[in-house]
Design a protein around this motif. Structure first.
Motif, PDB file in Angstrom:
ATOM      1  N   UNK A  10       1.550   7.676  -9.637  1.00 39.62           N
ATOM      2  CA  UNK A  10       0.426   6.810  -9.246  1.00 39.62           C
ATOM      3  C   UNK A  10       0.897   5.804  -8.189  1.00 39.62           C
ATOM      4  N   UNK A  11      -0.099   5.268  -7.446  1.00 36.65           N
ATOM      5  CA  UNK A  11       0.221   4.188  -6.521  1.00 36.65           C
ATOM      6  C   UNK A  11       0.369   2.895  -7.303  1.00 36.65           C
ATOM      7  N   UNK A  40       0.840  -1.193   0.000  1.00 27.28           N
ATOM      8  CA  UNK A  40       0.000   0.000   0.000  1.00 27.28           C
ATOM      9  C   UNK A  40       0.874   1.242   0.000  1.00 27.28           C
ATOM     10  N   UNK A  41       0.354   2.284  -0.581  1.00 27.80           N
ATOM     11  CA  UNK A  41       0.994   3.604  -0.499  1.00 27.80           C
ATOM     12  C   UNK A  41       2.404   3.652  -1.089  1.00 27.80           C
ATOM     13  N   UNK A  42       2.687   2.818  -2.070  1.00 26.06           N
ATOM     14  CA  UNK A  42       4.008   2.899  -2.689  1.00 26.06           C
ATOM     15  C   UNK A  42       3.818   3.419  -4.113  1.00 26.06           C
ATOM     16  N   UNK A  43       4.487   4.505  -4.412  1.00 21.33           N
ATOM     17  CA  UNK A  43       4.311   5.126  -5.727  1.00 21.33           C
ATOM     18  C   UNK A  43       5.245   4.506  -6.756  1.00 21.33           C
ATOM     19  N   UNK A 103      -2.613   0.490  -7.640  1.00 26.37           N
ATOM     20  CA  UNK A 103      -3.771   0.880  -8.439  1.00 26.37           C
ATOM     21  C   UNK A 103      -3.582   0.601  -9.924  1.00 26.37           C
ATOM     22  N   UNK A 104      -2.395   0.127 -10.332  1.00 28.01           N
ATOM     23  CA  UNK A 104      -2.124  -0.066 -11.755  1.00 28.01           C
ATOM     24  C   UNK A 104      -2.708  -1.381 -12.259  1.00 28.01           C
ATOM     25  N   UNK A 105      -2.822  -1.478 -13.597  1.00 31.86           N
ATOM     26  CA  UNK A 105      -3.235  -2.740 -14.204  1.00 31.86           C
ATOM     27  C   UNK A 105      -2.048  -3.705 -14.185  1.00 31.86           C
TER      28      UNK A 105
END
Lengths: 348, 342
Positions: free
Chosen positions: B148-149, B103-106, B152-154
């Motif tokens: 982006x995090x 979580x919370x890793x860009x 959240x990516x594909x």
């Protein structure tokens, strides 16, 4: 939860947040000194602190000998618990990991239980002296915590799966509480009461002399934690990736366990098993700063942890509560909802 | 081959046996023997083989995560076991099948992890590190995702981020365990083409494992083929095809390696022959359709019936007589019910 726009907390935001947290820390600290069963005015307090007006020596003793060490203890406990909690959460890649879950706190509890319940029941006068009692409890808690720590370190290489290690810690907790329950059954009423009081956790049992030892050990633990930020970041990717980035994962695991365990052992020894701070604070920090980078999250967790325990120490001494509410009553009220929120939010 | 011997390969294995520790007792369970592989800069090597052949084990062994059962692995001429962890991190990067869940890793911070072997004790990025991170974000085409995090990516985007992290590590060798698993078809091609581009332009040796045989044969410089009970081979795709190695290694009675399509095709059991006269494009379509219904397309020789394309559609000459079928849908319907009609 899909976020299409991610707001990055800017550098300025982080600086301002850090300054605000430090200011808040000072404000809370002053409030801790000033309020309690007897409330002091600001000028009165500064008079006592600067040693100018010795008009009321009783008040001076309350502030300098009771409230000051208590506030400092709360602050250091918050710092250390938050740092230890974050270390454990990253090591085990588990948002619910913290040193108390690993069984280190329960090890300390067992040590204290053996001391208080056995010796307190056999020799009723043994723990009556204030200073000797506190020193003995500290040593017992430390031995108990250290034993669990050694156990975990021994098995850390065998229990390579983080989940197994977590279950191992929880089982150690059950085992020690089982022994404690058996001891409780045979213990005298006085000894039992003393143990139950310790178990509720307090910041009030560290006097000015013990404070030095507590502060030095706490600082050592926190400095070591701060030196671990780079491997901690690598561990966010999992152990294989961390190893591929050149980190000696086996050693790092052991070092992290030792540092987090040491912090817990010290704090549990001096304050009792404080719950939820190590678990909840790192989540608050991550939420607030929207990052997992330990170079930011660790210092911020430490700052927030200190502020949280100072706030808790302020609440528990409110005259409404008779000035002596158990620490864990408030930390659980504040921390448990945070944990529940995370269980509901996280996709496991 | 003599000229080859003198060359120092980026990765070389000599009589390598791979396997894993027996769960009970001591010793190793060996799954591949006598592997003599060599990887050079600028090329993409694809490791293929049936499940259980040891693809992941081979990659993990070559990357130093598992010990060799016997034999030797050389990285840049040095024995793999003798290379300290921090030096190996500058020589070899790995992309694992499982993507990190954090979580919370860009994206930027994730790619920046690749700089760990080069940064100092606290991991602070210097300006040259930031320049290199921007560069690899551009090469992999994910610069716009940098804030982006990661979570959240594909899947396709995540895979590119992990490849970018590998590039930021500036290693001569990149190994990827099934990088195209979980990806949809366009992302698979994109990732494979990206890896090809990186191998060429950045002069890296790239080893990946894959189940995507057609894509592997089209886009790899060399194939490493392993299977249980066979000695692993390394060769260019054309030699693997011409030696019929795919059928040998993926031994199975129900499918066959089609050397034109570069893929496994089901073997038609009855294989009733159908004579077809049509244009090239239609022949390709009919070939596929006939196979589906257990017919075999032939253009000469004895047959059960024939299909001849004309201006009206398809003229079918069957034992039942001659008739015209207007389009492909009806032809498929005819083949589907052929058994009951005849």
């Amino acid at each position: 939860m899909k976020r299409t726009i991610d707001i990055i907390p800017s550098f300025t935001f982080r600086i301002i947040a850090a300054i605000l947290l430090v200011i808040l820390m000072f404000v809370l600290f002053i409030l801790n000194l000033k309020s309690g069963v007897v409330n002091l005015g600001i000028s009165e307090l500064f008079g006592i602190l600067t040693n100018e007006s010795i008009s009321d020596s009783a008040l001076s003793i309350v502030v300098l000998k009771i409230r000051f060490p208590q506030a400092i203890t709360a602050l250091m406990a918050g710092w250390g618990l938050a740092a230890g909690g974050l270390l454990m959460q990253t090591l085990f890649r588990n948002p619910l990991a913290d040193p108390s879950i690993l069984g280190i706190s329960s090890g300390a509890s067992l040590g204290v239980a053996i001391l208080i319940l056995i010796s307190g029941s056999l020799f009723p006068g043994f723990l009556s002296g204030d200073i000797s009692a506190n020193v003995a409890i500290t040593i017992a808690a430390f031995i108990g915590a250290a034993m669990v720590l050694v156990l975990i370190s021994l098995f850390a290489t065998k229990l390579r799966n983080p989940v197994n290690l977590l279950v191992f810690g929880i089982m150690i907790g059950f085992l020690s509480y089982a022994v404690v329950d058996i001891l409780k059954f045979y213990a005298s009423k006085d000894a039992l009461q003393k143990y139950v009081l310790w178990g509720m956790a307090t910041f009030a049992e560290v006097d000015n002399r013990q404070l030095q030892v507590f502060l030095i050990s706490g600082f050592i633990g926190i400095v070591f934690a701060l030196l671990l930020v780079k491997p901690l970041n690598a561990l966010l990717l999992g152990e294989d990736y961390a190893a591929n980035l050149g980190h000696k994962v086996k050693h790092i695991r052991i070092i992290i366990i030792l540092v987090a365990g040491f912090l817990t052992a010290v704090i549990t020894a001096f304050c009792g098993p404080v719950a939820f701070v190590g678990l909840a604070v790192p989540h608050l920090a991550r939420l607030l700063f929207a990052t997992s980078d330990h170079r930011q999250i660790l210092p911020f967790s430490i700052l927030i942890g200190g502020n949280l325990t100072l706030f808790v120490n302020l609440i528990i001494r409110l005259p409404v509560f008779g000035g002596n509410l158990p620490v864990n009553a408030i930390t659980a009220l504040l921390g448990a909802p945070v944990v529940i929120y995370f269980i509901l939010k996280t996709k496991f | 081959m003599n000229t080859h011997k003198r060359q120092t390969y980026l990765t070389e294995s000599n009589n390598l046996s791979i396997g894993y520790k027996n769960p009970k007792g001591k010793g190793f369970h060996c799954i591949q023997n006598e592997l003599n592989l060599h990887l050079s800069a600028g090329k993409v090597y694809t490791l293929i083989g049936p499940n259980g052949a040891g693809k992941s084990t081979l990659i993990k062994t070559l990357a130093g995560f598992l010990p060799c059962v016997s034999g030797q692995i050389l990285m840049n001429g040095q024995n793999l076991n003798a290379i300290p962890a921090n030096q190996l991190a500058r020589l070899l990067s790995v992309v694992f099948t499982d993507r990190p869940y954090t979580e919370h890793l860009r994206v930027y911070d994730m790619v920046a992890m690749g700089r760990h072997p080069y940064t100092g004790f606290m991991g602070k990025l210097r300006s040259e590190d930031n320049i290199k991170i921007d560069k690899v974000l551009n090469i992999t085409g994910i610069f716009s995702l940098k804030d982006r995090f990661f979570n959240d990516l594909s899947d396709g985007e995540k895979q590119k981020v992990m490849i970018a992290k590998s590039l930021a590590q500036e290693t001569k060798i990149i190994m990827l365990d099934e990088p195209t698993a979980f990806l949809d078809f366009p992302s698979r091609i994109e990732v494979m083409q990206l890896l090809r581009k990186i191998a060429r332009e950045e002069s890296k040796a790239i080893l990946l494992s894959s189940h995507d045989i057609t894509l592997s044969f089209r886009l790899s410089d060399e194939i490493i083929l392993i299977a249980k009970g066979f000695t692993g081979v390394q060769d260019i795709p054309e030699n693997i095809v011409s030696k019929n190695l795919m059928n040998t290694y993926f031994e199975n009675a129900s499918f066959n390696f089609d050397t034109h399509r570069l893929s496994f095709e089901p073997i038609t059991t009855k294989s009733r022959k159908v004579h077809v006269e049509a244009d090239e494009f239609t022949i390709a379509l009919l070939s596929n359709m006939l196979k589906r219904f257990d017919f075999q397309l032939i253009q000469e020789g004895p047959h059960v019936f024939s299909i001849i394309q004309n201006h009206l559609g398809f003229q079918v000459n069957s034992p039942n007589g001659m008739f015209i079928i207007n389009d492909l849908t009806l032809l498929a319907e005819f083949l589907h019910t052929y058994e009951t009609n005849i």
